[in-house]
Structures are given as C-alpha cells and as structure tokens.
Design a protein around this motif. Structure first.
Motif, PDB file in Angstrom:
ATOM      1  N   UNK A  76     -36.995   2.272  -0.183  1.00 20.43           N
ATOM      2  CA  UNK A  76     -37.974   1.178  -0.146  1.00 20.43           C
ATOM      3  C   UNK A  76     -39.167   1.482  -1.041  1.00 20.43           C
ATOM      4  N   UNK A  77     -39.646   2.711  -0.990  1.00 22.04           N
ATOM      5  CA  UNK A  77     -40.788   3.101  -1.837  1.00 22.04           C
ATOM      6  C   UNK A  77     -40.410   3.047  -3.313  1.00 22.04           C
ATOM      7  N   UNK A  78     -39.222   3.521  -3.650  1.00 20.67           N
ATOM      8  CA  UNK A  78     -38.776   3.490  -5.038  1.00 20.67           C
ATOM      9  C   UNK A  78     -38.636   2.055  -5.533  1.00 20.67           C
ATOM     10  N   UNK A  79     -38.075   1.198  -4.712  1.00 17.30           N
ATOM     11  CA  UNK A  79     -37.924  -0.205  -5.087  1.00 17.30           C
ATOM     12  C   UNK A  79     -39.287  -0.861  -5.282  1.00 17.30           C
ATOM     13  N   UNK A  80     -40.232  -0.571  -4.410  1.00 21.68           N
ATOM     14  CA  UNK A  80     -41.579  -1.135  -4.545  1.00 21.68           C
ATOM     15  C   UNK A  80     -42.227  -0.682  -5.848  1.00 21.68           C
ATOM     16  N   UNK A  81     -42.031   0.591  -6.226  1.00 21.04           N
ATOM     17  CA  UNK A  81     -42.585   1.086  -7.500  1.00 21.04           C
ATOM     18  C   UNK A  81     -41.966   0.352  -8.685  1.00 21.04           C
TER      19      UNK A  81
END
Length: 92
Positions: free
Chosen positions: A28-33
């Motif tokens: 989720x964090x990678x996708x948000x970045x």
C-alpha cells in the motif's frame, strides 16, 4: 499435550497473519508513492486525469459541497480519506 499443540498452531497462525498484513501495508505504501509520483509528473506536464466517473465529484465541488465530493470520490475509487481529500482539492 493437545493444548500445547493448539497454542503452537495459534502462534504460527498469528505470525502468518502478521506477515501478510506487513506485506500488504508495504505494498500500500509503495503504491501510494507511485501514485504521488505519477500525479507530480502529470502536474509538471500540465496534464489532467479525466475519469468519467468523476463528473459527479466535480459537480459537487462546483456546488460548494466539498465534503460530499470527498465522500463520493472515496465511494467511486476506494481511496482513503487523505488521498481523496488531496485528489478533490486538485480537481477544484
């Protein structure tokens, strides 16, 4: 003996669930970045994302109903509150 076996199984299951949740959170964090970077690129190039589903959101904004626009954006896209707020602010 059965209780010890069940306790071990519970601990292993808990560890597996925790591991899966950690991977999902990381994804989720990678996708948000990636989404933030893509938004910056689009902004830099002067391009806007035109999603036909967002017409209703834009109309709510035009009518001064920002909170309803954010809520509707979340319903349409599945975005979190912060992401939806930022996206609606970019639309306005």
């Amino acid at each position: 003996m059965e209780i010890l076996g069940l306790a071990c199984a519970a601990v292993l299951l808990f560890g597996a669930v925790l591991s899966i949740e950690t991977r999902i959170s990381r994804s989720d964090r990678q996708l948000a970045r990636v989404e933030r970077k893509l938004d910056l690129l689009l902004e830099h190039m002067g391009l806007q994302e035109h999603d036909p589903r967002l017409r209703e959101v834009i109309e709510l904004l035009r009518n001064g109903k920002k909170l309803y626009a954010i809520k509707r954006y979340r319903e349409l896209t599945g975005a979190g509150l912060k992401e939806a707020k930022e996206a609606v602010e970019r639309l306005g």
